[in-house]
Write an enzyme that holds these catalytic residues in place. Structure first.
Site, PDB file in Angstrom:
ATOM      1  N   ARG A   1       0.659  -0.929   0.153  1.00  0.00           N
ATOM      2  CA  ARG A   1       0.187  -0.008  -0.018  1.00  0.00           C
ATOM      3  C   ARG A   1       0.877   1.045   0.158  1.00  0.00           C
ATOM      4  O   ARG A   1       0.492   2.391  -0.380  1.00  0.00           O
ATOM      5  CB  ARG A   1      -0.885   0.200   1.003  1.00  0.00           C
ATOM      6  CG  ARG A   1      -1.844   1.370   1.431  1.00  0.00           C
ATOM      7  CD  ARG A   1      -2.932   0.906   2.286  1.00  0.00           C
ATOM      8  NE  ARG A   1      -2.471   0.436   3.471  1.00  0.00           N
ATOM      9  CZ  ARG A   1      -2.041   1.085   4.540  1.00  0.00           C
ATOM     10  NH1 ARG A   1      -1.644   2.244   4.446  1.00  0.00           N
ATOM     11  NH2 ARG A   1      -1.563   0.349   5.812  1.00  0.00           N
TER      12      ARG A   1
ATOM     13  N   TYR B 204     -14.714  23.748  -6.957  1.00  0.00           N
ATOM     14  CA  TYR B 204     -15.418  22.201  -7.392  1.00  0.00           C
ATOM     15  C   TYR B 204     -16.425  22.073  -6.680  1.00  0.00           C
ATOM     16  O   TYR B 204     -16.171  21.697  -5.369  1.00  0.00           O
ATOM     17  CB  TYR B 204     -13.840  21.397  -7.478  1.00  0.00           C
ATOM     18  CG  TYR B 204     -14.232  20.053  -7.845  1.00  0.00           C
ATOM     19  CD1 TYR B 204     -15.055  19.577  -9.039  1.00  0.00           C
ATOM     20  CD2 TYR B 204     -14.006  18.852  -7.208  1.00  0.00           C
ATOM     21  CE1 TYR B 204     -15.390  18.428  -9.505  1.00  0.00           C
ATOM     22  CE2 TYR B 204     -14.324  17.611  -7.469  1.00  0.00           C
ATOM     23  CZ  TYR B 204     -15.128  17.571  -8.767  1.00  0.00           C
ATOM     24  OH  TYR B 204     -15.258  15.986  -9.087  1.00  0.00           O
TER      25      TYR B 204
ATOM     26  N   LYS C  19      -7.240  14.284 -14.787  1.00  0.00           N
ATOM     27  CA  LYS C  19      -7.311  15.336 -15.884  1.00  0.00           C
ATOM     28  C   LYS C  19      -6.160  15.410 -16.655  1.00  0.00           C
ATOM     29  O   LYS C  19      -5.584  14.637 -17.366  1.00  0.00           O
ATOM     30  CB  LYS C  19      -7.734  16.549 -15.315  1.00  0.00           C
ATOM     31  CG  LYS C  19      -9.021  16.718 -14.324  1.00  0.00           C
ATOM     32  CD  LYS C  19     -10.290  16.142 -15.285  1.00  0.00           C
ATOM     33  CE  LYS C  19     -11.370  16.461 -14.504  1.00  0.00           C
ATOM     34  NZ  LYS C  19     -11.939  15.674 -13.300  1.00  0.00           N
TER      35      LYS C  19
END
Length: 407
Positions: free
Chosen positions: A67, A120, A216
């Site tokens: 992890r 956002y 993005k």
């Protein structure tokens, strides 16, 4: 001397291309770090196991479990840290998880945070569904109209911004806002997804944390979900690391590799997005059905002067408001009539996209009070003349529909 030894004297693009590159072994090696997948990390002996755990607890970026990430993750972290000029980067499964990580890491029950009202929109959902339940208060303010200093309370622990803002691209005076926050000892976090980290350097302008939806522009190909948090200091890195570990956040090695691949071409892709978007934005200004174009690179944009001062370029996002009298039905018909623009909520890939902005989200932006429908365009890498022709035929089609409706 390797390229890394002279980083202070090289250009940003050079540093970005070489950051996180693997060392040669035995006289050769790959250009990028290969994908290293694992859930279990092996150790030579018990002493090595204990030593790694001790060093990791002290703050070193070492993996004692899958992890924590291995070589592929480290290479991406190093590249984005170099991109932002930061201290450390943290990889998360999405842009929203990166935002939530920052809010949870820096805010405790009873704390207050000031949030720009044009951020956002899902930040508000995190507020409604999680932070309020934890006894944390977010207060939304207009960076251009409100006095930030007057809104700071004794329990204010964070200023959260986004510049340019979501949907309508309001450019904030980050140095001025950061100076106020710094005078009160309050960290500033800002969403830097719009610029991909390339056209805007918020840490150099006074912010303390830069957040990306790497989904993005950093990934650039619409095939990765990822977020990144970049800090400016060891103290903030330690705070973020505690929450990061407690939440069990991680990303897959394949996704880290894809984002790293995207980082290498970020400057050239964004330059092309800017060229195409500027042509489209200039064309939109001349259309009679358009009352306002939102794109800070335009001299007519209210944020243009700040954009010129603080940014080195503009991305592919362009929004526009229809003229008065156009309703949401016509705006949706316009989007449906487009051929080269896909309809989708994301952006930042090579393809062009169009979407009618939800009215309730537009109303969150207090700096603009218009009521006309707003369409958000992401201008991709297609030939801009083809995109303009597509927009032109869509305007013509909805114009004919309006004439028939009025007849």
């Amino acid at each position: 001397m390797s390229p890394h030894d002279s980083s202070a004297r090289t250009g940003r693009a050079t540093r970005l291309l070489h950051a996180g590159a693997p060392a040669l072994r035995g006289g050769s090696g790959p250009v990028n770090v290969p994908v290293v997948r694992t859930s279990t990390v092996r150790f030579e002996n018990s002493a090595a196991y204990a030593e790694h755990h001790h060093r990791r607890s002290a703050g070193e970026r070492l993996a004692t479990y899958g992890r924590h990430g291995l070589d592929t993750h480290r290479a991406l972290e190093d590249a984005v840290t170099a991109l932002e000029g930061g201290h450390r980067a943290f990889l998360t499964p999405s842009g929203l998880s990166a935002i939530t990580l920052v809010l949870v890491a820096l805010l405790s029950p009873g704390d207050h945070a000031l949030v720009a009202d044009s951020v956002y929109s899902p930040v508000r959902r995190v507020d409604d569904t999680l932070l309020q339940r934890l006894g944390i208060t977010l207060e939304y303010f207009s960076p251009s109209q409100d006095d930030l200093a007057a809104k700071i309370r004794p329990n204010t622990r964070l200023i959260y911004l986004e510049s340019p803002s979501s949907l309508l691209y309001e450019v904030l005076d980050l140095p001025a806002l950061s100076a106020i926050a710094r005078a009160h000892g309050i960290p500033v976090a800002t969403d830097n997804t719009w610029s991909g980290g390339w056209f805007y350097q918020p840490l150099a302008l006074g912010a303390n944390i830069s957040i990306h939806a790497a989904t993005k522009y950093i990934s650039g190909h619409s095939d990765v979900m990822q977020g990144i948090v970049v800090t400016d200091s060891a103290a903030l890195s330690a705070k973020i690391a505690l929450a990061y570990e407690a939440l069990g956040l991680t990303v897959g090695a394949d996704d880290a590799y894809l984002a790293l691949r995207g980082v290498r071409t970020l400057p050239v892709r964004l330059a092309q997005h800017q060229r195409h978007a500027t042509q489209v934005a200039q064309w939109l200004l001349a259309q009679p059905q358009v009352s306002r174009v939102f794109y800070p690179a335009l001299p007519s944009d209210p944020g243009h002067a700040l954009w010129q001062r603080d940014f080195s370029g503009a991305s592919g996002l362009v929004s526009f408001a229809f003229e008065d009298g156009v309703d949401a039905r016509i705006a949706e018909a316009f989007v449906d009539a487009l051929t080269f623009f896909g309809i989708g909520a994301s952006w930042g890939g090579y393809e062009s996209l169009a979407l009618v902005a939800a009215p309730e989200r537009v109303r969150e932006h207090s700096f603009w009070t218009g009521t006309q429908p707003v369409v958000r365009l992401h201008i991709g890498l297609e030939d801009p003349q083809d995109l303009i022709a597509d927009l032109q035929q869509a305007f013509a089609r909805v114009g004919q529909q309006q004439e028939l409706a009025e007849a």
